[in-house]
Design a protein around this motif. Structure first.
Motif, mmCIF file in Angstrom:
data_model
loop_
_atom_site.group_PDB
_atom_site.id
_atom_site.type_symbol
_atom_site.label_atom_id
_atom_site.label_comp_id
_atom_site.label_asym_id
_atom_site.label_seq_id
_atom_site.Cartn_x
_atom_site.Cartn_y
_atom_site.Cartn_z
ATOM 1 N N MET A 1 0.821 -1.176 0.000
ATOM 2 C CA MET A 1 0.000 0.000 0.000
ATOM 3 C C MET A 1 0.863 1.236 0.000
ATOM 4 O O MET A 1 1.803 1.346 0.759
ATOM 5 N N SER A 2 0.489 2.139 -0.826
ATOM 6 C CA SER A 2 1.257 3.380 -0.882
ATOM 7 C C SER A 2 0.620 4.433 0.000
ATOM 8 O O SER A 2 -0.598 4.458 0.197
ATOM 9 N N GLN A 3 1.457 5.274 0.510
ATOM 10 C CA GLN A 3 0.952 6.339 1.377
ATOM 11 C C GLN A 3 0.567 7.531 0.527
ATOM 12 O O GLN A 3 1.120 7.759 -0.555
ATOM 13 N N PRO A 4 -0.352 8.351 1.015
ATOM 14 C CA PRO A 4 -0.763 9.520 0.235
ATOM 15 C C PRO A 4 0.384 10.525 0.145
ATOM 16 O O PRO A 4 1.137 10.718 1.084
ATOM 17 N N VAL A 5 0.532 11.139 -0.996
ATOM 18 C CA VAL A 5 1.572 12.129 -1.225
ATOM 19 C C VAL A 5 1.034 13.498 -0.825
ATOM 20 O O VAL A 5 -0.042 13.898 -1.288
ATOM 21 N N PRO A 6 1.773 14.234 0.041
ATOM 22 C CA PRO A 6 1.285 15.565 0.429
ATOM 23 C C PRO A 6 1.365 16.525 -0.758
ATOM 24 O O PRO A 6 2.190 16.362 -1.649
ATOM 25 N N PRO A 7 0.490 17.516 -0.776
ATOM 26 C CA PRO A 7 0.526 18.489 -1.878
ATOM 27 C C PRO A 7 1.825 19.303 -1.821
ATOM 28 O O PRO A 7 2.374 19.529 -0.745
ATOM 29 N N PRO A 8 2.334 19.718 -2.974
ATOM 30 C CA PRO A 8 3.573 20.514 -2.974
ATOM 31 C C PRO A 8 3.332 21.900 -2.385
ATOM 32 O O PRO A 8 2.229 22.429 -2.417
ATOM 33 N N GLY A 9 4.398 22.488 -1.859
ATOM 34 C CA GLY A 9 4.319 23.853 -1.325
ATOM 35 C C GLY A 9 3.926 23.874 0.132
ATOM 36 O O GLY A 9 3.818 22.848 0.803
ATOM 37 N N ASN A 10 3.668 25.026 0.636
ATOM 38 C CA ASN A 10 3.310 25.250 2.031
ATOM 39 C C ASN A 10 1.795 25.133 2.153
ATOM 40 O O ASN A 10 1.055 25.947 1.601
#
Length: 161
Positions: A1-10
């Motif tokens: 299972m892959s983990q969710p990728v956080p959105p780029p930037g702040n």
């Protein structure tokens, strides 16, 4: 299972545009005046160090003349850039630096022998100091001049490229 990728930037700066990275301006190159000033400063410092070492060990060393020349050439080439006049000027300044260094070293030696300060020998008896240098100069002294000039010329060429 892959983990969710956080959105780029702040994530806390909604709609903010990230600042551009700081890029320093390129160094000033091809500035003959600045290159000559740097070479002159390097020549004065190198002459003092050369003379101090000559006075301390009571002999001249060819490697020091190479160092004097290369330091003057390096300063001229790095600061002044690829101007074709700078290697020749660096060679001339290195000749002067080796001469002043030899005079300074001789003044230290004479001051030790006579029991007066080096400054007094340099300022009050400069004519006698130059006469003593002329009597003490041998072919090796002039070889050191040539070595320093060659090192300055080639050092300026290498540093500018």
């Amino acid at each position: 299972m892959s983990q969710p990728v956080p959105p780029p930037g702040n994530p806390f700066a909604e709609g903010a545009v990230p600042p551009a990275p700081f890029v320093p301006p390129p160094p000033a190159r091809n500035n003959v005046g600045l290159g000559l000033a740097a070479a002159l400063g390097a020549a004065l410092v190198a002459a003092g160090v050369y003379g101090g070492i000559v006075g301390a060990i009571e002999r001249e060393i060819g490697f020091l003349a190479i160092g004097v020349g290369y330091l003057v050439g390096l300063a001229a080439g790095k600061v002044g850039g690829p101007n074709p006049a700078l290697p020749a000027a660096a060679a001339a300044l290195s000749l002067g630096a080796v001469y002043v260094g030899q005079l300074f070293g001789l003044a230290i030696l004479i001051g030790k022998e006579v029991g007066v300060g080096t400054t007094e020998v340099l300022l009050d008896h400069f004519g006698l100091l130059t006469e003593a240098w002329k009597e003490d100069a041998d072919p090796m002294s002039f070889l050191f001049f040539a070595i320093a000039a060659f090192a300055a010329f080639s050092g300026a060429k290498k540093a500018a490229s």
